[in-house]
Write a protein that holds these residues in place. Sequence first.
Motif, PDB file in Angstrom:
ATOM      1  N   CYS A 138      -0.682  13.918 -27.508  1.00  7.27           N
ATOM      2  CA  CYS A 138       0.602  14.332 -26.946  1.00  7.27           C
ATOM      3  C   CYS A 138       1.136  13.269 -25.963  1.00  7.27           C
ATOM      4  O   CYS A 138       0.366  12.455 -25.451  1.00  7.27           O
ATOM      5  N   GLN A 139       2.446  13.272 -25.692  1.00  8.19           N
ATOM      6  CA  GLN A 139       3.079  12.291 -24.769  1.00  8.19           C
ATOM      7  C   GLN A 139       4.233  12.987 -24.064  1.00  8.19           C
ATOM      8  O   GLN A 139       5.057  13.645 -24.713  1.00  8.19           O
ATOM      9  N   THR A 140       4.320  12.791 -22.724  1.00 12.57           N
ATOM     10  CA  THR A 140       5.399  13.414 -21.949  1.00 12.57           C
ATOM     11  C   THR A 140       6.666  12.576 -22.048  1.00 12.57           C
ATOM     12  O   THR A 140       6.622  11.371 -22.317  1.00 12.57           O
ATOM     13  N   ARG A 141       7.817  13.201 -21.798  1.00 12.03           N
ATOM     14  CA  ARG A 141       9.100  12.489 -21.795  1.00 12.03           C
ATOM     15  C   ARG A 141       9.221  11.588 -20.543  1.00 12.03           C
ATOM     16  O   ARG A 141       8.562  11.814 -19.542  1.00 12.03           O
ATOM     17  N   ALA A 142      10.076  10.554 -20.681  1.00 13.97           N
ATOM     18  CA  ALA A 142      10.289   9.620 -19.548  1.00 13.97           C
ATOM     19  C   ALA A 142      10.906  10.341 -18.349  1.00 13.97           C
ATOM     20  O   ALA A 142      11.828  11.154 -18.513  1.00 13.97           O
ATOM     21  N   ILE A 143      10.370  10.041 -17.161  1.00 11.43           N
ATOM     22  CA  ILE A 143      10.851  10.674 -15.923  1.00 11.43           C
ATOM     23  C   ILE A 143      11.897   9.760 -15.264  1.00 11.43           C
ATOM     24  O   ILE A 143      11.633   8.600 -14.968  1.00 11.43           O
ATOM     25  N   HIS A 144      13.109  10.260 -15.062  1.00  8.80           N
ATOM     26  CA  HIS A 144      14.194   9.494 -14.432  1.00  8.80           C
ATOM     27  C   HIS A 144      14.257   9.843 -12.943  1.00  8.80           C
ATOM     28  O   HIS A 144      14.232  11.024 -12.584  1.00  8.80           O
ATOM     29  N   SER A 145      14.304   8.762 -12.078  1.00 15.51           N
ATOM     30  CA  SER A 145      14.365   8.980 -10.623  1.00 15.51           C
ATOM     31  C   SER A 145      15.588   8.275 -10.047  1.00 15.51           C
ATOM     32  O   SER A 145      15.971   7.205 -10.525  1.00 15.51           O
ATOM     33  N   THR A 146      16.174   8.840  -9.030  1.00 10.26           N
ATOM     34  CA  THR A 146      17.367   8.285  -8.370  1.00 10.26           C
ATOM     35  C   THR A 146      17.236   8.463  -6.865  1.00 10.26           C
ATOM     36  O   THR A 146      16.797   9.521  -6.394  1.00 10.26           O
ATOM     37  N   GLU A 147      17.613   7.354  -6.092  1.00  8.32           N
ATOM     38  CA  GLU A 147      17.591   7.409  -4.639  1.00  8.32           C
ATOM     39  C   GLU A 147      19.030   7.385  -4.120  1.00  8.32           C
ATOM     40  O   GLU A 147      19.828   6.540  -4.483  1.00  8.32           O
ATOM     41  N   THR A 148      19.325   8.284  -3.259  1.00 12.13           N
ATOM     42  CA  THR A 148      20.656   8.358  -2.657  1.00 12.13           C
ATOM     43  C   THR A 148      20.510   8.566  -1.157  1.00 12.13           C
ATOM     44  O   THR A 148      19.480   9.078  -0.692  1.00 12.13           O
ATOM     45  N   GLY A 149      21.524   8.112  -0.426  1.00 10.84           N
ATOM     46  CA  GLY A 149      21.527   8.280   1.025  1.00 10.84           C
ATOM     47  C   GLY A 149      22.848   8.823   1.497  1.00 10.84           C
ATOM     48  O   GLY A 149      23.892   8.553   0.893  1.00 10.84           O
ATOM     49  N   VAL A 150      22.829   9.469   2.572  1.00 14.01           N
ATOM     50  CA  VAL A 150      24.030  10.041   3.123  1.00 14.01           C
ATOM     51  C   VAL A 150      23.914  10.037   4.637  1.00 14.01           C
ATOM     52  O   VAL A 150      22.806  10.150   5.181  1.00 14.01           O
ATOM     53  N   GLN A 151      25.027   9.778   5.276  1.00 17.65           N
ATOM     54  CA  GLN A 151      25.050   9.768   6.744  1.00 17.65           C
ATOM     55  C   GLN A 151      26.334  10.446   7.200  1.00 17.65           C
ATOM     56  O   GLN A 151      27.426  10.129   6.721  1.00 17.65           O
ATOM     57  N   THR A 152      26.182  11.312   8.101  1.00 14.22           N
ATOM     58  CA  THR A 152      27.344  12.031   8.609  1.00 14.22           C
ATOM     59  C   THR A 152      27.850  11.357   9.870  1.00 14.22           C
ATOM     60  O   THR A 152      27.082  10.791  10.644  1.00 14.22           O
ATOM     61  N   CYS A 153      29.132  11.320  10.043  1.00  9.95           N
ATOM     62  CA  CYS A 153      29.745  10.772  11.258  1.00  9.95           C
ATOM     63  C   CYS A 153      30.556  11.885  11.910  1.00  9.95           C
ATOM     64  O   CYS A 153      31.275  12.621  11.230  1.00  9.95           O
ATOM     65  N   SER A 154      30.400  11.923  13.194  1.00  9.32           N
ATOM     66  CA  SER A 154      31.094  12.968  13.935  1.00  9.32           C
ATOM     67  C   SER A 154      32.202  12.344  14.755  1.00  9.32           C
ATOM     68  O   SER A 154      32.024  11.286  15.356  1.00  9.32           O
ATOM     69  N   SER A 155      33.325  12.893  14.768  1.00  9.61           N
ATOM     70  CA  SER A 155      34.469  12.417  15.548  1.00  9.61           C
ATOM     71  C   SER A 155      35.091  13.591  16.277  1.00  9.61           C
ATOM     72  O   SER A 155      35.099  14.723  15.764  1.00  9.61           O
ATOM     73  N   VAL A 156      35.582  13.233  17.462  1.00  6.81           N
ATOM     74  CA  VAL A 156      36.197  14.259  18.290  1.00  6.81           C
ATOM     75  C   VAL A 156      37.568  13.772  18.719  1.00  6.81           C
ATOM     76  O   VAL A 156      37.706  12.639  19.200  1.00  6.81           O
ATOM     77  N   VAL A 157      38.542  14.510  18.529  1.00  4.46           N
ATOM     78  CA  VAL A 157      39.902  14.191  18.949  1.00  4.46           C
ATOM     79  C   VAL A 157      40.341  15.249  19.940  1.00  4.46           C
ATOM     80  O   VAL A 157      40.271  16.452  19.634  1.00  4.46           O
ATOM     81  N   SER A 158      40.728  14.758  21.112  1.00  2.00           N
ATOM     82  CA  SER A 158      41.171  15.704  22.126  1.00  2.00           C
ATOM     83  C   SER A 158      42.441  15.175  22.769  1.00  2.00           C
ATOM     84  O   SER A 158      42.667  13.960  22.829  1.00  2.00           O
TER      85      SER A 158
END
Length: 504
Positions: free
Chosen positions: A29-49
């Motif tokens: 038997c043989q398993t299917r190919a495993i697909h991997s993906t790396e992603t990043g995210v960064q939040t920015c906070s802003s304040v308007v007064s």
Amino acid sequence: MFTDEAQVSVSIQSSWRKSQQSSQESRGCQTRAIHSTETGVQTCSSVVSSTQTELQDHVTTQFLQDPHNMLHLPGLNDFLRQIEAPVIRELVRNAKSHAFDGFQVNWEEHNQMVLCLHQLQHPRALEQDLHVTSVSWSCTGAVIACAYGRMAEGDWSNDKSYICTWNIDHGGLNPKQADLVIDVPTPVTALCCHPKHPALMTGGLYSGEVIVWDTSQSTDPVVAQTGMSADSHREPVCQVTWVPLQNKGEFGVLSACSGGRILLWTVSAEQGKCVLKVAFALVQQQVLSKNISFKGQGTSPVGVTSLDLSPWDPDTFLVGSEGGLLLRCSLSSQTPAAVPSECLSVPLRAPAVFSFRPGSGPVHSIHCSPFHRNLFLSAGTDGLAHLHSLLQTNPLRSIRVSDTYVFKVQWSPTRPLLFAAATGQGEVQIFDLSRRSLRPAATIDPGGVGHAATCLAFNCQNPGLLAVGKTNGTVGVWKLSTDLTEQIPTESHLLEQIANQVAE
């Protein structure tokens, strides 16, 4: 009792093994190919007064909406009527006042007026107790050259001397070791760097010779020299300077000596010598004005002690003498001198065209103003710095510099009303003529009691640098503050006013 007997062997095959081998199977038997993906995210906070004040005053609200209603504010008209008369009175007084003439606001931090950057010296010159007789900056402003000799040497001297140069811009500057040392057979009495070529300089010797050196040649820096010929000086050379010739870009050397001779040389590098082009002689009967009396015989030579070229007129140069005479001379003069030419290859001419009021002693230094064609300074043994106009006999001003001799005086290259003077007390006094006070604006005191300041030179490329030579064999390089280098707005106008004054 015992006997050997052979028995027949019996073997029984395993039925279990066969049954197991027949039941075995192979699977894969043989398993299917495993697909991997790396992603990043960064939040920015802003304040308007934001904020806004509410207009509570109805009158102020009306004013902001219509600025033309300003005069209708309660009490404003009464206030303006009340202060109108005193404000106008003070404005009229300020317009007539000169209390702040020439005042310039300096928002920077107060810096020291003068600061010593380097104290340069040559060990062998110190061992021989030689004096610094002249200093000169190269045309690039990076190299300072100094000449060693002796001031007021009464007897003939054959001591070996030196010319040393230091590159001030070099990071590895060693104050006690010069970048270049040129051995000279006799004391050097005058030195001047070339105005266009940074490696060329000329000097005058105690023996009367004039030499041109090229510092870019390490083996033999001597380019040309006069030698001890019939055309050369017979007394110590007091000053040398480069003179532009008629051929564009070419310079000659003008030298003067205490014997009254002023000689113009052309430099021939191919022949390795300086060729005499024009010769002048100063004789008392040809330099005295009718309204000036001077002790001495009419045919006696006038010993030259100082000389300077006019930067405004290439034909004009000024001469100071041992007896205090101050003369305006012409390079194009064709008047024969009242002395025989002896063995000179060219005839002697009389260059003097105008005599100023004589001083009480030798004139050690003359310098023409770089900002006004008619003004020049002179100084000597009387301890005064005299401000002269080429158009008047008497000096416009005389300023007390020292109680002893003044060996050198020079205008600032950037400040029209500022000049420096080197004194026999070892100090350098810097005067600002824009001030009402006659006291120095700054004083340079290198230390060393009993050692006179014999020479000085402003750096024209870097006006903040001033070189001072002393009789203890040291050359000080001083940093001047912006107060002494930056021109004030009304300075040129004040200089013109001084030049238009009538001497008393």
